[in-house]
Scaffold this motif. Structure first.
Motif, PDB file in Angstrom:
ATOM      1  N   UNK A   1      28.583  48.273  28.831  1.00  0.00           N
ATOM      2  CA  UNK A   1      27.658  48.804  29.846  1.00  0.00           C
ATOM      3  C   UNK A   1      26.420  49.397  29.172  1.00  0.00           C
ATOM      4  N   UNK A   2      26.609  50.108  28.090  1.00  0.00           N
ATOM      5  CA  UNK A   2      25.497  50.698  27.359  1.00  0.00           C
ATOM      6  C   UNK A   2      24.644  49.620  26.681  1.00  0.00           C
ATOM      7  N   UNK A   3      25.293  48.637  26.104  1.00  0.00           N
ATOM      8  CA  UNK A   3      24.583  47.549  25.409  1.00  0.00           C
ATOM      9  C   UNK A   3      23.623  46.829  26.355  1.00  0.00           C
ATOM     10  N   UNK A   4      24.040  46.645  27.609  1.00  0.00           N
ATOM     11  CA  UNK A   4      23.206  45.937  28.585  1.00  0.00           C
ATOM     12  C   UNK A   4      22.436  46.897  29.501  1.00  0.00           C
ATOM     13  N   UNK A   5      22.411  48.179  29.128  1.00  0.00           N
ATOM     14  CA  UNK A   5      21.620  49.194  29.824  1.00  0.00           C
ATOM     15  C   UNK A   5      21.947  49.293  31.313  1.00  0.00           C
ATOM     16  N   UNK A   6      23.230  49.204  31.639  1.00  0.00           N
ATOM     17  CA  UNK A   6      23.667  49.311  33.036  1.00  0.00           C
ATOM     18  C   UNK A   6      23.669  50.784  33.413  1.00  0.00           C
TER      19      UNK A   6
ATOM     20  N   UNK B   1      24.209  37.750  35.571  1.00  0.00           N
ATOM     21  CA  UNK B   1      24.616  36.363  35.429  1.00  0.00           C
ATOM     22  C   UNK B   1      24.281  35.886  34.019  1.00  0.00           C
ATOM     23  N   UNK B   2      25.308  35.475  33.298  1.00  0.00           N
ATOM     24  CA  UNK B   2      25.170  35.002  31.914  1.00  0.00           C
ATOM     25  C   UNK B   2      25.352  33.492  31.860  1.00  0.00           C
ATOM     26  N   UNK B   3      24.594  32.860  30.976  1.00  0.00           N
ATOM     27  CA  UNK B   3      24.803  31.442  30.693  1.00  0.00           C
ATOM     28  C   UNK B   3      24.474  31.237  29.224  1.00  0.00           C
ATOM     29  N   UNK B   4      25.352  30.559  28.511  1.00  0.00           N
ATOM     30  CA  UNK B   4      25.175  30.315  27.080  1.00  0.00           C
ATOM     31  C   UNK B   4      24.944  31.609  26.310  1.00  0.00           C
ATOM     32  N   UNK B   5      25.630  32.678  26.709  1.00  0.00           N
ATOM     33  CA  UNK B   5      25.571  33.944  25.998  1.00  0.00           C
ATOM     34  C   UNK B   5      24.352  34.796  26.299  1.00  0.00           C
ATOM     35  N   UNK B   6      23.497  34.351  27.216  1.00  0.00           N
ATOM     36  CA  UNK B   6      22.263  35.077  27.540  1.00  0.00           C
ATOM     37  C   UNK B   6      22.258  35.509  29.009  1.00  0.00           C
ATOM     38  N   UNK B   7      21.595  36.615  29.303  1.00  0.00           N
ATOM     39  CA  UNK B   7      21.447  37.065  30.686  1.00  0.00           C
ATOM     40  C   UNK B   7      20.387  36.191  31.358  1.00  0.00           C
ATOM     41  N   UNK B   8      20.793  35.504  32.440  1.00  0.00           N
ATOM     42  CA  UNK B   8      19.864  34.670  33.197  1.00  0.00           C
ATOM     43  C   UNK B   8      19.129  35.478  34.262  1.00  0.00           C
TER      44      UNK B   8
END
Length: 108
Positions: A65-70, A78-85
């Motif tokens: 949660x902290x890593x993605x600043x939630x 929504x993630x695709x190929x390891x990236x936030x879309x």
């Protein structure tokens, strides 16, 4: 029902997934999160094989949660190929709106 993920298995379950993955960042105490739960569970069955839907409890798994600043719950990433879309914050979306959003990205 949507699969639960943790800090420990996030990379293998989400980032390494072969299909798009919707991560529902939620908390037990969050009323809007609980309000969205039936919609998320229905979509996880409806989109099985097209979009993987998982839930991450932010209180039990603070590192991701902290890593993605939630900062607000629910947050849907929504993630695709390891990236936030794309992402949506809050419980203001209907099942139909969420379905259209996910199908748009799954087709891309």
């Amino acid at each position: 029902m949507a699969q639960q993920v943790t800090d420990a298995d996030f990379a293998s379950e989400v980032l390494a997934a072969s299909t798009p993955v919707l991560v529902d960042f939620w908390a037990e105490w969050c009323a809007p999160c609980r309000a969205m739960e039936p919609t998320i569970d229905a979509l996880s069955q409806e989109l099985a094989g097209t979009v993987k839907i998982v839930k991450l409890d932010v209180d039990a798994n603070p590192a991701i949660a902290s890593q993605y600043n939630v900062r607000s719950m629910p947050t849907f990433m929504l993630f695709k190929d390891g990236q936030v879309l794309d992402l949506k914050v809050g419980a203001g979306q209907s099942r139909v709106q969420m379905l259209k959003w996910l199908e748009t990205h799954a087709a891309a």
